[in-house]
Design an enzyme around this catalytic site. Sequence first.
Site, PDB file in Angstrom:
ATOM      1  N   ASP A 294     -32.657 -20.236 -49.668  1.00 55.66           N
ATOM      2  CA  ASP A 294     -31.990 -21.181 -48.787  1.00 55.66           C
ATOM      3  C   ASP A 294     -31.486 -22.320 -49.674  1.00 55.66           C
ATOM      4  OD1 ASP A 294     -30.866 -22.386 -46.625  1.00 55.66           O
ATOM      5  OD2 ASP A 294     -32.654 -22.396 -45.385  1.00 55.66           O
TER       6      ASP A 294
HETATM    7  C1  BGC Z   1     -29.833 -23.600 -43.734  1.00 55.99           C
HETATM    8  C2  BGC Z   1     -29.368 -22.168 -43.730  1.00 55.99           C
HETATM    9  C3  BGC Z   1     -27.889 -22.120 -43.998  1.00 55.99           C
HETATM   10  C4  BGC Z   1     -27.635 -22.782 -45.337  1.00 55.99           C
HETATM   11  C5  BGC Z   1     -26.175 -22.734 -45.767  1.00 55.99           C
HETATM   12  C6  BGC Z   1     -29.390 -24.348 -44.961  1.00 55.99           C
HETATM   13  O1  BGC Z   1     -29.635 -25.707 -44.845  1.00 55.99           O
HETATM   14  O2  BGC Z   1     -31.225 -23.635 -43.599  1.00 55.99           O
HETATM   15  O3  BGC Z   1     -29.688 -21.554 -42.519  1.00 55.99           O
HETATM   16  O4  BGC Z   1     -27.423 -20.817 -43.957  1.00 55.99           O
HETATM   17  O5  BGC Z   1     -28.030 -24.140 -45.247  1.00 55.99           O
HETATM   18  O6  BGC Z   1     -25.390 -23.550 -44.999  1.00 55.99           O
END
Ligand code: BGC
Length: 766
Positions: A294
Amino acid sequence: MKTKVSIALVITLTLITQAVKGQTSSYSKDQKINFKVDSLLKLMTVKEKIGQMNQYNGFWNVTGPSPKNGNAKKKYNHLKNGLVGSMLNVKGVKNVKAVQKIAVEETRLGIPLIIGFDVIHGYQTLAPIPLAEAASWDLDAIKNSASTAAAEAAAAGINWTFAPMVDISRDPRWGRVMEGAGEDPFLGSKIAEARVGGFQGDDLSAPNTIAACAKHFAAYGFSEAGKEYNTVDVGTSTLHNIVLPPFKAASDSGVKTMMNAFNELNGVPATGNTYLLRDILKGKWGFKGFVVSDWASIKEMVTWGYAKSNKDAARLAAIAGSDLDMESYAYVSELELLIKEGAVKERTIDEAVRRILTVKYELGLFDDPYRYCDSKREKKVINSKASHAAVLDMAKKSIVLLKNETQLLPLKKEGQTIALIGGLAADNNSPLGSWRLASKDSTAVSVLEGMKRYKGNTLVFEKGADVNTTETEFTREVKVNTTDKSGFPAAIAAAKKADVVVMVLGEHGFQSGEGRSRTELSLPGVQQELLEAVFKVNKNIVLVLNNGRPLTINWASENIPTIVEAWQLGSQTGNAVAEVLYGDYNPSGKLPITFPRNVGQIPIYYNHKNTGRPVNEQANVPDFVFWSHYGDVENTPLYPFGYGLSYTTFNYNAIKVSKKTYQLKEDVKVSCVLKNTGKLKGKEVAQLYIRDLTASVTRPVRELKGFKSVTLDPGASQTITFTLTENELGFYNNEGNYVVEPGMFEVFIGGSSQATLKSTFELVSK
Ligand code: BGC
């Protein structure tokens, strides 16, 4: 479309193609891809391999490029030098083409980028938030919604979505409860499969399908106290039986990628968690795709106090099996040295790169890196009539009728004066929710606009009060209006003169989502006061709720005769709500998550354990307190999981289990008769729950194990039959192994998790 491809890529591909032709004529498609990947890997330097494991956020004016700061310049140089394998948040054919061109034409091997984006509930045309979609229990509609989203995203150059979020959550304080399918692993697994199927289609290389990503692996939905990014402490049994099944379902249905979670699990951050990634995902489940971290979750392992440094974090994440680094810069800056030092084996990164390249091949990016970059298709598909028709269909199916005591609904179409009250009723922005990275603000059809299309009545709109104060909405942070009641008198006056009052109240779309946890779940701001003030002058109120999570609406539930759960329904919100209120669509949704009576009951969920003291067995003994309960609120929820009404009524009868005893691996058939006992045609989601009475690990009091949508004319009835196989009758023991044990089972069929129609059967081993 003709676009120049680098000499490097041509040479690379020719070499590989020749090899493939010469040696693989009898290979299957997958074997050919494996062969190509292996051949390409042999041509790559360690640096280039690490580059494939590095993902950057869209960062500069790509059509320039004109880096604005040192970091952007660094990223740009990395891209040119083959040190970037993927980018996220680059959108639109023109921009995607620009970055792809650099990767394909300027790097030594010309390996195309995979372009990721958060296509959560639509790209530009937005469907309902995922929790709302789950309320439809309609797997075909959910699949169709995901393929509509995929088609739009693919037309904008994107080839990979960071969805579906398959995190089960029992905590509506958590802002991201809106992004999942609710509290139940069985429903969650079916929806995970539907969404993966919708995004990826049957052919991943088709120009209208994209790779999906099941996230966040694992247990992010159990963030302690519903507080975002918090620690997670789940027991073994909950991990295996509640948290993991939807991920397994996604893996089994061929999801191409998974994303790490921000949280730790038993003290080990998910991103560096070998047990989760190597033992379970890539080991036991045989997951073939790749794992993306993530956002910055690799370097956050330092902040967690698990890794000593970024270098240590890179080592731990790579060894654990995180293949692609999203925005931590850890792999690109540390892995080479780690390999030189022998701290990370080259074969570990080979494995990661193999997984990433395989998905790129499957997407067809090596055949044509610009296959998602067709500006004609972009114009045609995005925001098209077909997209709007699909999201409208989904929106209607997502609405849940919670109460219709005095049959105010469906509204009469003529001769009525209707007062429409609430700032959210005229809001074009809030219904889009907080995940709308490619949508234009304020483009939803508001409830006011939707209702205006019904011309037979007199419609009077008074906002009464806004949820938020407008200045801060721009920053995406909702500052709740707790003071401004200046609109109350006009709203009360309008209500006085109306036959029916429709009040649209609830949360603003930016009150749920990532980083938007809350501890108070009542109607925000002055809305409760507004509701009560209007109720004093007119009791004929239809309350239309807007929210990204269950709310504690006890007063409304006791006093307001009609309540409609309308979530945030996306671009077509107003049309969907109006069609339901006027009865052109008979509501059929069922809650995918329990509504608590107050925040103190949380976590409250239907599939809880019985405890040793489940009821007041000494009920006749006054003041007996030694049973599992609270002193100030009853144990039941306000609205249970699976609950939802229709404008017609249904009766469940004549439950039948085909035999009384079954051998362990035998299928169990359970049927009942469902009858439409009302005056309108309607659709009912019939649900089957089991209870395994005694087991080596205690089982919940109820577990959903089947559901079927049945549409019936008034007076009509139908026998519905469910088949329970060993897949439904077992559970995961504390070693994480799936077991089916002999013993007595209860089985219930009905219209919610509180179904009362019951039978029993026994599983026996010879
Ligand atoms: C989130 C993810 C997301 C990623 C990219 C993160 O902060 O937890 O779910 O896909 O950002 O935007």
